[in-house]
Scaffold this active site. Structure first.
Site, PDB file in Angstrom:
ATOM      1  N   ASN A  26     -10.299  -1.422   0.237  1.00 42.68           N
ATOM      2  CA  ASN A  26     -11.534  -0.919   0.838  1.00 42.68           C
ATOM      3  C   ASN A  26     -11.692   0.592   0.739  1.00 42.68           C
ATOM      4  O   ASN A  26     -12.796   1.114   0.890  1.00 42.68           O
ATOM      5  CB  ASN A  26     -11.622  -1.343   2.309  1.00 42.68           C
ATOM      6  CG  ASN A  26     -10.431  -0.902   3.131  1.00 42.68           C
ATOM      7  OD1 ASN A  26      -9.285  -1.193   2.785  1.00 42.68           O
ATOM      8  ND2 ASN A  26     -10.675  -0.213   4.235  1.00 42.68           N
ATOM      9  N   HIS A  27     -10.600   1.341   0.470  1.00 37.36           N
ATOM     10  CA  HIS A  27     -10.706   2.798   0.344  1.00 37.36           C
ATOM     11  C   HIS A  27     -10.832   3.267  -1.113  1.00 37.36           C
ATOM     12  O   HIS A  27     -10.775   4.464  -1.375  1.00 37.36           O
ATOM     13  CB  HIS A  27      -9.486   3.480   0.970  1.00 37.36           C
ATOM     14  CG  HIS A  27      -9.414   3.345   2.449  1.00 37.36           C
ATOM     15  ND1 HIS A  27     -10.444   3.696   3.289  1.00 37.36           N
ATOM     16  CD2 HIS A  27      -8.419   2.880   3.260  1.00 37.36           C
ATOM     17  CE1 HIS A  27     -10.097   3.465   4.543  1.00 37.36           C
ATOM     18  NE2 HIS A  27      -8.880   2.965   4.557  1.00 37.36           N
ATOM     19  N   ASP A  80       0.817  -1.211   0.000  1.00 36.05           N
ATOM     20  CA  ASP A  80       0.000   0.000   0.000  1.00 36.05           C
ATOM     21  C   ASP A  80       0.858   1.271   0.000  1.00 36.05           C
ATOM     22  O   ASP A  80       1.646   1.490   0.915  1.00 36.05           O
ATOM     23  CB  ASP A  80      -0.896   0.025   1.229  1.00 36.05           C
ATOM     24  CG  ASP A  80      -1.793  -1.204   1.332  1.00 36.05           C
ATOM     25  OD1 ASP A  80      -1.261  -2.325   1.265  1.00 36.05           O
ATOM     26  OD2 ASP A  80      -3.006  -1.035   1.499  1.00 36.05           O
ATOM     27  N   ASN A 109      -4.367   4.012  -1.025  1.00 33.01           N
ATOM     28  CA  ASN A 109      -4.156   5.110  -0.082  1.00 33.01           C
ATOM     29  C   ASN A 109      -3.150   6.121  -0.603  1.00 33.01           C
ATOM     30  O   ASN A 109      -2.531   6.843   0.180  1.00 33.01           O
ATOM     31  CB  ASN A 109      -3.667   4.558   1.270  1.00 33.01           C
ATOM     32  CG  ASN A 109      -4.791   3.987   2.098  1.00 33.01           C
ATOM     33  OD1 ASN A 109      -5.775   4.668   2.368  1.00 33.01           O
ATOM     34  ND2 ASN A 109      -4.663   2.734   2.475  1.00 33.01           N
ATOM     35  N   HIS A 148      -0.421  -2.937   6.046  1.00 31.44           N
ATOM     36  CA  HIS A 148       0.687  -1.978   5.988  1.00 31.44           C
ATOM     37  C   HIS A 148       1.935  -2.429   6.749  1.00 31.44           C
ATOM     38  O   HIS A 148       2.862  -1.631   6.907  1.00 31.44           O
ATOM     39  CB  HIS A 148       0.267  -0.602   6.520  1.00 31.44           C
ATOM     40  CG  HIS A 148      -0.727   0.106   5.672  1.00 31.44           C
ATOM     41  ND1 HIS A 148      -0.836   1.484   5.634  1.00 31.44           N
ATOM     42  CD2 HIS A 148      -1.673  -0.346   4.825  1.00 31.44           C
ATOM     43  CE1 HIS A 148      -1.808   1.832   4.816  1.00 31.44           C
ATOM     44  NE2 HIS A 148      -2.332   0.729   4.311  1.00 31.44           N
TER      45      HIS A 148
END
Length: 260
Positions: A67-68, A8, A40, A175
């Site tokens: 999910n973001h 990420d 992200n 992460h």
């Protein structure tokens, strides 16, 4: 064939770390393709057209998400128009974008699949069933999965479930890079979590004091990336057999941006 996957990317600092290190990584590993999780990559969270373009310009061939992915509405049109950006395939088909991308490379092609776990996450379609459905549509032995999931158990289960049926299962979302890179018995390369690209002195890419405050008082907090400090890039390099698509070698990547 050599494939690099990066974890990420967090905010502007993560994008800058990828820009600084990815060209060298491609040269060092003689990588044929690079897959980067960019969910992200925008400041704050989510992904924007500008952060996606930054990652492509830095050497990414495919951007996966999680999910973001729908946090910023500005990315919706690009998810529909830019096939190189994918979102988890087990979101509703009514959502923008797609969960599979076929990357053509001269004599061969790679199918990149993005799925999201459901343990401790949103109640999406079952990722195991979705994987079965997708695999029936693919006609290449080179299949790479970014499994964006919360729990190590769900990621490990997916690795063994797809062992011998895909080339790579690599987890994202937490992460924190894990140290369990391996080739499973059926020939699938596996790592529970690729880690992240961004600030070293952070909590998952966020200023530590802001996360500490959230844990102490449970009040809403606007998260920000730390300013300055060392940056790093984490991921995995996988060598695949050119005929079978099975993994021949795996190596974790964790490199720091040299201070100027």
């Amino acid at each position: 064939m050599v494939i690099i996957m990066l974890g990420d990317v967090v905010g502007q600092s993560g994008c800058e770390a990828v820009r600084a290190l990815l060209p060298g990584l491609r040269r060092d590993y003689r990588a044929d393709a690079v897959i980067v999780n960019g969910e992200n990559s925008a400041q704050g969270n989510g992904i924007l057209p500008s952060s996606a373009r930054h990652l492509f310009d830095s050497g990414a061939n495919v951007i996966t998400t999680g999910n973001h992915v729908f946090r910023r509405r500005e990315i919706y049109d690009l998810l529909e128009a830019e096939e190189g950006i994918i979102r988890p395939a087990n979101f509703s088909p009514e959502c923008p974008g797609t969960g599979v991308f076929r990357l053509d490379l001269l004599r061969r092609s790679i199918a990149v699949v993005n799925l999201m776990g459901t343990a401790g996450m949103e109640p999406l379609a079952n990722p195991f069933d979705t994987a079965d459905r997708i695999l029936k549509t693919l006609d290449t032995p080179f299949v790479v999965l970014d499994f964006h999931a919360e729990t190590t158990s769900e990621k490990r289960a997916m690795g063994f479930y797809l062992d011998g049926r895909v080339s790579v299962v690599a987890g994202t979302h937490t992460h924190v890079q894990t140290a369990d890179e391996q080739i499973l018995p059926g020939g699938t390369a596996y790592l529970t979590d690729l880690g992240m690209c961004g600030p070293v002195h952070s909590v998952l890419g966020v200023k530590p004091e802001q996360v500490i405050a959230r844990f102490r008082n449970a009040m809403p907090t606007r998260f920000e990336n730390p300013a300055g400090g060392p940056q790093y890039v984490c991921g995995l390099a996988v060598t695949l057999d050119d005929r079978t698509g099975r993994a021949a070698a795996v190596e974790r990547i964790s490199r720091f941006v040299e201070p100027r």
